[in-house]
Design a protein around this motif. Sequence first.
Motif, PDB file in Angstrom:
ATOM      1  N   VAL A   1      75.975 -60.708 -18.961  1.00  0.00           N
ATOM      2  CA  VAL A   1      75.784 -61.794 -19.929  1.00  0.00           C
ATOM      3  C   VAL A   1      77.106 -62.062 -20.630  1.00  0.00           C
ATOM      4  N   SER A   2      77.246 -63.263 -21.137  1.00  0.00           N
ATOM      5  CA  SER A   2      78.431 -63.602 -21.912  1.00  0.00           C
ATOM      6  C   SER A   2      78.271 -63.145 -23.355  1.00  0.00           C
ATOM      7  N   GLU A   3      79.368 -62.787 -23.957  1.00  0.00           N
ATOM      8  CA  GLU A   3      79.326 -62.366 -25.350  1.00  0.00           C
ATOM      9  C   GLU A   3      78.765 -63.501 -26.205  1.00  0.00           C
TER      10      GLU A   3
ATOM     11  N   VAL B   1      74.623 -60.906 -27.958  1.00  0.00           N
ATOM     12  CA  VAL B   1      75.225 -59.676 -27.438  1.00  0.00           C
ATOM     13  C   VAL B   1      76.679 -59.573 -27.854  1.00  0.00           C
ATOM     14  N   HIS B   2      77.105 -58.359 -28.172  1.00  0.00           N
ATOM     15  CA  HIS B   2      78.496 -58.058 -28.531  1.00  0.00           C
ATOM     16  C   HIS B   2      79.133 -57.291 -27.386  1.00  0.00           C
TER      17      HIS B   2
ATOM     18  N   LEU C   1      74.447 -52.985 -18.232  1.00  0.00           N
ATOM     19  CA  LEU C   1      74.788 -54.257 -18.870  1.00  0.00           C
ATOM     20  C   LEU C   1      76.291 -54.442 -18.913  1.00  0.00           C
ATOM     21  N   THR C   2      76.745 -55.554 -18.361  1.00  0.00           N
ATOM     22  CA  THR C   2      78.146 -55.964 -18.460  1.00  0.00           C
ATOM     23  C   THR C   2      78.214 -57.171 -19.373  1.00  0.00           C
ATOM     24  N   VAL C   3      79.176 -57.188 -20.273  1.00  0.00           N
ATOM     25  CA  VAL C   3      79.338 -58.308 -21.204  1.00  0.00           C
ATOM     26  C   VAL C   3      80.652 -59.020 -20.893  1.00  0.00           C
ATOM     27  N   LYS C   4      80.561 -60.293 -20.563  1.00  0.00           N
ATOM     28  CA  LYS C   4      81.755 -61.095 -20.283  1.00  0.00           C
ATOM     29  C   LYS C   4      82.317 -61.655 -21.577  1.00  0.00           C
TER      30      LYS C   4
END
Lengths: 114, 112
Positions: B13-15, B81-82, B108-111
């Motif tokens: 997901v994107s930050e 999301v952070h 979870l990966t955060v872009k």
Amino acid sequence: EAGVAQSPRYKIIEKRQSVAFWCNPISGHATLYWYQQILGQGPKLLIQFQNNGVVDDSQLPKDRFSAERLKGVDSTLKIQPAKLEDSAVYLCASSLSGQNSPLHFGNGTRLTVT
Amino acid sequence: AQSVTQPDIHITVSEGASLELRCNYSYGATPYLFWYVQSPGQGLQLLLKYFSGDTLVQGIKGFEAEFKRSQSSFNLRKPSVHWSDAAEYFCAVKETSNDMRFGAGTRLTVKP
């Protein structure tokens, strides 16, 4: 409060060697668990103690794994002899008694068997 | 057989975007439900838990989860999301005083 303490953090051994892990639970926690977490999987229960008695060890490979919790506080988990497939993170957790008590985990011991 | 299923192995997901991680369980009665988070090289940290009462529970770090008995689900959500939320998330179930069972986890990966 101090958390669950585990040592060592990392261990590398050759197959057929033996290894031991140590865990000190949170003070006052009667229940202690050892979990095995293979890379990419969720933790799997190996053994559960209530004070110094074993509650569940149905998934413990008893031909090579053993665990004890003398005096109902610290615990050690031993593997003898180790196999390649024992490479995993070994997590210790503790909790108060009761179904609604969450588990508190240590940082684990990463074991590599070569 | 009793089981905990997390259908998504990996989510990106994107930050700033919202997040929902799925968890389904198969047990005879309503078990006690938990969500844990694991950062690399660390143990598991409790995010939240459900025992009874209000089916929407609040946890730490801005997370919440909703228990839906009809769907045997306990999905984890966060509105925004952070980058520091990147980690592995585990759903867990406890039906008796023994044996907390975990799902396989969702990474979870955060872009940025």
